[in-house]
Write a protein that holds these residues in place. Sequence first.
Motif, short mmCIF file in Angstrom:
data_model
loop_
_atom_site.label_atom_id
_atom_site.label_comp_id
_atom_site.label_asym_id
_atom_site.label_seq_id
_atom_site.Cartn_x
_atom_site.Cartn_y
_atom_site.Cartn_z
N HIS A 121 0.79 -1.18 0.00
CA HIS A 121 0.07 0.05 -0.06
C HIS A 121 0.92 1.34 0.09
N LYS A 122 0.22 2.17 -0.59
CA LYS A 122 1.08 3.57 -0.69
C LYS A 122 1.62 3.93 0.55
N GLU A 123 1.05 3.85 1.89
CA GLU A 123 1.75 4.43 2.95
C GLU A 123 2.93 3.52 3.33
N GLU A 124 2.62 2.12 3.27
CA GLU A 124 3.74 1.37 3.26
C GLU A 124 4.95 1.55 2.72
N ARG A 125 4.68 1.48 1.55
CA ARG A 125 5.84 1.87 0.58
C ARG A 125 6.53 3.03 0.80
N GLN A 126 5.88 4.31 1.25
CA GLN A 126 6.38 5.73 1.45
C GLN A 126 7.42 5.41 2.80
N ALA A 127 6.88 4.73 3.71
CA ALA A 127 7.64 4.36 5.00
C ALA A 127 8.95 3.74 4.63
N TYR A 128 8.61 2.77 3.53
CA TYR A 128 9.98 2.06 3.42
C TYR A 128 10.96 2.78 2.73
N LEU A 129 10.65 3.54 1.84
CA LEU A 129 11.50 4.26 0.91
C LEU A 129 12.21 5.43 1.72
N ALA A 130 11.34 5.96 2.56
CA ALA A 130 12.04 7.00 3.59
C ALA A 130 12.98 6.32 4.43
N ASN A 131 12.72 5.17 4.82
CA ASN A 131 13.75 4.32 5.81
C ASN A 131 14.94 4.11 5.10
N MET A 132 14.89 3.61 3.72
CA MET A 132 15.81 3.35 2.86
C MET A 132 16.84 4.65 2.80
N PHE A 133 16.17 5.82 2.26
CA PHE A 133 16.89 6.97 2.23
C PHE A 133 17.42 7.56 3.40
N MET A 134 17.06 7.43 4.61
CA MET A 134 17.58 7.55 5.77
C MET A 134 18.87 6.62 5.85
N GLN A 135 18.79 5.56 5.77
CA GLN A 135 19.95 4.55 5.73
C GLN A 135 21.12 4.95 4.79
N ARG A 136 20.65 5.41 3.38
CA ARG A 136 21.71 5.57 2.53
C ARG A 136 22.37 6.95 3.05
N MET A 137 21.73 8.11 3.49
CA MET A 137 22.25 9.13 3.87
C MET A 137 22.97 9.23 4.98
N GLY A 138 23.39 8.07 5.74
CA GLY A 138 24.22 7.82 6.77
C GLY A 138 23.36 8.18 8.12
N GLY A 139 22.09 8.09 8.32
CA GLY A 139 21.26 8.35 9.10
C GLY A 139 21.61 7.42 10.41
N VAL A 140 21.82 7.86 11.72
CA VAL A 140 21.96 7.05 12.62
C VAL A 140 20.73 5.86 13.24
N CYS A 141 19.84 6.55 12.92
CA CYS A 141 18.50 5.83 13.31
C CYS A 141 17.57 5.66 12.07
N ALA A 142 17.06 4.66 11.81
CA ALA A 142 16.17 4.50 10.50
C ALA A 142 14.86 4.70 11.11
N VAL A 143 14.03 5.81 10.74
CA VAL A 143 12.74 6.14 11.18
C VAL A 143 11.65 6.06 9.84
N PRO A 144 10.53 5.65 10.21
CA PRO A 144 9.67 5.31 9.17
C PRO A 144 9.31 6.65 8.14
N TYR A 145 9.23 7.74 8.76
CA TYR A 145 8.98 8.93 8.12
C TYR A 145 10.23 10.02 8.30
N PRO A 146 10.56 10.73 7.44
CA PRO A 146 11.87 11.52 7.64
C PRO A 146 11.53 12.76 8.53
N ALA A 147 12.58 12.74 9.39
CA ALA A 147 12.13 14.05 10.50
C ALA A 147 12.33 15.29 9.74
N MET A 148 11.73 16.18 10.12
CA MET A 148 11.87 17.68 9.68
C MET A 148 12.74 18.37 10.40
N VAL A 149 13.90 18.64 9.64
CA VAL A 149 15.15 19.39 10.42
C VAL A 149 14.89 20.91 10.08
#
Length: 164
Positions: A121-149
Amino acid sequence: MNGKIVNGRAIYVGRAQTKTERQGELKSEFEPMNNQDKMTRYQGTNLYVKNLDNEIDDERLWQEFSPFGAITSAKVMMDHGNSRGFGFVCFTSPEDATMAVSQMNGRIVVRKPWYVAFAQHKEERQAYLANMFMQRMGGVCAVPYPAMVPYQPPPYSYIMAPMY
């Protein structure tokens, strides 16, 4: 007496109900299942297929996946009679779906290699992609939705005089 034939017609006999009771009963009986029910019901059996050639229709999609097991539905998404390039295939068992993903992903059909994966489902896919993005960007923790900085200017800045 319920269901008995009287004058050639089956009759209904039941407890007297208020209108709201009757509507609630009918609604629960005939209302399509909600998204949460669909997600759990078809989890592991519904496949997403993309990069379909324009020649691929529902029947051809069914034929391509039928060797892997019993299919409940195969649908190519259309827009005004033209293929949108993706579709869904739903199997009766998760084992058949898993086999189809492993065998069909990357297979060239007509002129294009197909991408086959489990549908999300769309929400599940978006959470997965955000998680992958955070991991690739070297984020320390993987979160389901990107945190707003909030925006932070650099520690130094250049002051430029206006040009006339």
